[in-house]
Design a protein around this motif. Structure first.
Motif, PDB file in Angstrom:
ATOM      1  N   SER A  37      26.093  -9.770 -25.554  1.00 48.60           N
ATOM      2  CA  SER A  37      25.903  -8.384 -25.935  1.00 48.60           C
ATOM      3  C   SER A  37      25.060  -7.664 -24.878  1.00 48.60           C
ATOM      4  O   SER A  37      24.089  -8.214 -24.374  1.00 48.60           O
ATOM      5  CB  SER A  37      25.195  -8.370 -27.297  1.00 48.60           C
ATOM      6  OG  SER A  37      25.176  -7.067 -27.775  1.00 48.60           O
ATOM      7  N   GLY A  38      25.468  -6.470 -24.520  1.00 51.87           N
ATOM      8  CA  GLY A  38      24.702  -5.673 -23.562  1.00 51.87           C
ATOM      9  C   GLY A  38      24.998  -5.964 -22.105  1.00 51.87           C
ATOM     10  O   GLY A  38      24.372  -5.395 -21.219  1.00 51.87           O
ATOM     11  N   CYS A  39      25.971  -6.844 -21.837  1.00 53.91           N
ATOM     12  CA  CYS A  39      26.222  -7.209 -20.441  1.00 53.91           C
ATOM     13  C   CYS A  39      27.178  -6.234 -19.756  1.00 53.91           C
ATOM     14  O   CYS A  39      27.450  -6.364 -18.566  1.00 53.91           O
ATOM     15  CB  CYS A  39      26.737  -8.637 -20.335  1.00 53.91           C
ATOM     16  SG  CYS A  39      28.397  -8.799 -20.934  1.00 53.91           S
ATOM     17  N   GLY A  40      27.718  -5.267 -20.491  1.00 52.84           N
ATOM     18  CA  GLY A  40      28.534  -4.243 -19.844  1.00 52.84           C
ATOM     19  C   GLY A  40      30.017  -4.298 -20.162  1.00 52.84           C
ATOM     20  O   GLY A  40      30.809  -3.595 -19.536  1.00 52.84           O
ATOM     21  N   LYS A  41      30.412  -5.073 -21.167  1.00 51.37           N
ATOM     22  CA  LYS A  41      31.837  -5.196 -21.495  1.00 51.37           C
ATOM     23  C   LYS A  41      32.436  -3.848 -21.920  1.00 51.37           C
ATOM     24  O   LYS A  41      33.497  -3.459 -21.433  1.00 51.37           O
ATOM     25  CB  LYS A  41      32.058  -6.222 -22.624  1.00 51.37           C
ATOM     26  CG  LYS A  41      31.594  -7.626 -22.280  1.00 51.37           C
ATOM     27  CD  LYS A  41      31.956  -8.626 -23.368  1.00 51.37           C
ATOM     28  CE  LYS A  41      31.316  -8.353 -24.714  1.00 51.37           C
ATOM     29  NZ  LYS A  41      29.845  -8.444 -24.715  1.00 51.37           N
ATOM     30  N   SER A  42      31.732  -3.161 -22.836  1.00 55.47           N
ATOM     31  CA  SER A  42      32.272  -1.873 -23.308  1.00 55.47           C
ATOM     32  C   SER A  42      32.297  -0.856 -22.181  1.00 55.47           C
ATOM     33  O   SER A  42      33.227  -0.053 -22.082  1.00 55.47           O
ATOM     34  CB  SER A  42      31.419  -1.304 -24.444  1.00 55.47           C
ATOM     35  OG  SER A  42      31.254  -2.262 -25.443  1.00 55.47           O
ATOM     36  N   THR A  43      31.275  -0.897 -21.354  1.00 57.85           N
ATOM     37  CA  THR A  43      31.227   0.028 -20.216  1.00 57.85           C
ATOM     38  C   THR A  43      32.420  -0.217 -19.301  1.00 57.85           C
ATOM     39  O   THR A  43      33.117   0.734 -18.911  1.00 57.85           O
ATOM     40  CB  THR A  43      29.910  -0.172 -19.437  1.00 57.85           C
ATOM     41  OG1 THR A  43      28.810   0.083 -20.319  1.00 57.85           O
ATOM     42  CG2 THR A  43      29.832   0.761 -18.241  1.00 57.85           C
ATOM     43  N   LEU A  44      32.683  -1.470 -18.982  1.00 58.70           N
ATOM     44  CA  LEU A  44      33.794  -1.809 -18.094  1.00 58.70           C
ATOM     45  C   LEU A  44      35.115  -1.318 -18.693  1.00 58.70           C
ATOM     46  O   LEU A  44      35.945  -0.698 -18.019  1.00 58.70           O
ATOM     47  CB  LEU A  44      33.837  -3.327 -17.868  1.00 58.70           C
ATOM     48  CG  LEU A  44      34.930  -3.818 -16.932  1.00 58.70           C
ATOM     49  CD1 LEU A  44      34.679  -3.315 -15.511  1.00 58.70           C
ATOM     50  CD2 LEU A  44      35.015  -5.339 -16.933  1.00 58.70           C
TER      51      LEU A  44
HETATM   52  P1  ADP Z   1      28.439  -4.766 -24.115  1.00 58.16           P
HETATM   53  O1  ADP Z   1      29.681  -4.063 -24.487  1.00 58.16           O
HETATM   54  O2  ADP Z   1      28.677  -5.987 -23.278  1.00 58.16           O
HETATM   55  O3  ADP Z   1      27.554  -5.047 -25.277  1.00 58.16           O
HETATM   56  P2  ADP Z   1      27.645  -2.200 -22.969  1.00 58.16           P
HETATM   57  O4  ADP Z   1      28.632  -1.857 -21.930  1.00 58.16           O
HETATM   58  O5  ADP Z   1      27.752  -1.547 -24.315  1.00 58.16           O
HETATM   59  O6  ADP Z   1      27.594  -3.801 -23.127  1.00 58.16           O
HETATM   60  O7  ADP Z   1      26.189  -1.916 -22.411  1.00 58.16           O
HETATM   61  C1  ADP Z   1      25.711  -2.355 -21.132  1.00 58.16           C
HETATM   62  C2  ADP Z   1      24.306  -1.813 -20.936  1.00 58.16           C
HETATM   63  O8  ADP Z   1      24.367  -0.411 -20.801  1.00 58.16           O
HETATM   64  C3  ADP Z   1      23.378  -2.097 -22.096  1.00 58.16           C
HETATM   65  O9  ADP Z   1      22.071  -2.253 -21.589  1.00 58.16           O
HETATM   66  C4  ADP Z   1      23.481  -0.839 -22.927  1.00 58.16           C
HETATM   67  O10 ADP Z   1      22.324  -0.637 -23.691  1.00 58.16           O
HETATM   68  C5  ADP Z   1      23.628   0.203 -21.845  1.00 58.16           C
HETATM   69  N1  ADP Z   1      24.388   1.397 -22.291  1.00 58.16           N
HETATM   70  C6  ADP Z   1      25.630   1.418 -22.803  1.00 58.16           C
HETATM   71  N2  ADP Z   1      26.023   2.674 -23.070  1.00 58.16           N
HETATM   72  C7  ADP Z   1      24.982   3.462 -22.703  1.00 58.16           C
HETATM   73  C8  ADP Z   1      24.768   4.870 -22.724  1.00 58.16           C
HETATM   74  N3  ADP Z   1      25.704   5.729 -23.180  1.00 58.16           N
HETATM   75  N4  ADP Z   1      23.572   5.327 -22.268  1.00 58.16           N
HETATM   76  C9  ADP Z   1      22.643   4.460 -21.812  1.00 58.16           C
HETATM   77  N5  ADP Z   1      22.775   3.141 -21.757  1.00 58.16           N
HETATM   78  C10 ADP Z   1      23.937   2.639 -22.199  1.00 58.16           C
END
Ligand code: ADP
Ligand code: ADP
Length: 219
Positions: A37-44
């Motif tokens: 969790s938090g490693c950037g999967k959703s961001t990617l």
């Molecule tokens: P995962 O999907 O692997 O849990 P995310 O891509 O959601 O990871 O998040 C990667 C990092 O970026 C985390 O530290 C998260 O808190 C941060 N993050 C995600 N979205 C935002 C946002 N809109 N603003 C600031 N930080 C974000």
């Protein structure tokens, strides 16, 4: 084919979620992206889907830059997110409104048959089980013939038996002329069973700034 070139994302609050991601995924390949969790999967995933802008680098689909939601890229989320007021067939045909009616109907029927739901064409989403709804979501995403399909934790809300059935169905579906499939999952076993290749998103020690490790391909 999906290409990520020096892809990076820093959020407005300064969180560096991804940096320097280099990756190429071929047509028909199934790539699993795993990580805690938090490693950037959703961001990617959001960057590849064009739902968010990268801070650095580019997403290319068949060599074409993708900067916003694009018909070349289909997405399926953890919940099916079907349009509740549309029938199963109308949901699957949603991205095909530019096609002549007869062609659209044929495409909808073919996609529903492929996921084994031809007989449910007239049902409404509320009349479907969770597994059926997710199959409709996959059919809807595939109907416009995207070059890349993104699946974000697609089976994690389902019970174990349904999940195993859908994993099996997906594996059988992915033969012949299929798009690139990127499967984001926290389920290592799912990644190992389904994927040709697994990448692990790993935060760097002491800061959130994921890098990609590429795991060995399966034998
Ligand atoms: P995962 O999907 O692997 O849990 P995310 O891509 O959601 O990871 O998040 C990667 C990092 O970026 C985390 O530290 C998260 O808190 C941060 N993050 C995600 N979205 C935002 C946002 N809109 N603003 C600031 N930080 C974000
Ligand atoms: P997932 O379960 O898919 O990894 P998360 O629960 O990590 O998703 O995040 C849900 C939403 O909240 C995402 O859109 C993500 O960008 C956003 N988010 C995550 N961390 C942060 C954060 N630190 N600041 C702002 N938004 C965030």
């Amino acid at each position: 084919m999906l290409t990520l070139r020096n892809l990076g994302k820093t959020y407005e609050d300064g969180t560096r979620a991804l940096s320097g991601i280099e990756l190429q995924v071929e047509a028909g390949e199934i790539l699993a992206v795993v990580g805690g969790s938090g490693c950037g999967k959703s961001t990617l995933l959001r960057l590849i889907a064009g739902l968010d802008r990268p801070t650095t680098g580019q997403v290319l689909v068949d060599g074409e830059p993708v900067a916003e939601p694009h018909p070349l890229v289909g997405v399926v989320f953890q919940e099916a997110r079907l349009f509740p007021w549309l029938s199963v067939a109308e949901n699957v045909g949603f991205g095909l409104r530019h096609l002549p009616a007869s062609e659209r109907a044929a495409r909808v029927t073919a996609e529903l048959e492929r996921v084994g739901l031809a007989s449910a064409a007239g049902r409404l989403p509320r009349e479907l089980s969770g597994g059926m709804a997710q199959r409709v979501a996959i059919a809807r995403a595939l109907a416009p013939r995207p070059r890349v399909l993104l699946l974000d934790e697609p089976f994690s809300a389902l019970d174990a038996l349904t999940r195993a059935g859908l994993q099996d169905q997906l594996a059988r579906l992915w033969t012949g002329d299929r798009p690139t499939l990127v499967l984001v999952t926290h389920d290592i076993e799912e990644a190992a069973v389904l994927a040709d290749r697994v990448v692990v998103l790993r935060p760097r020690p002491g800061r959130v700034d994921a890098v990609i490790d590429i795991a060995l391909p399966r034998p």
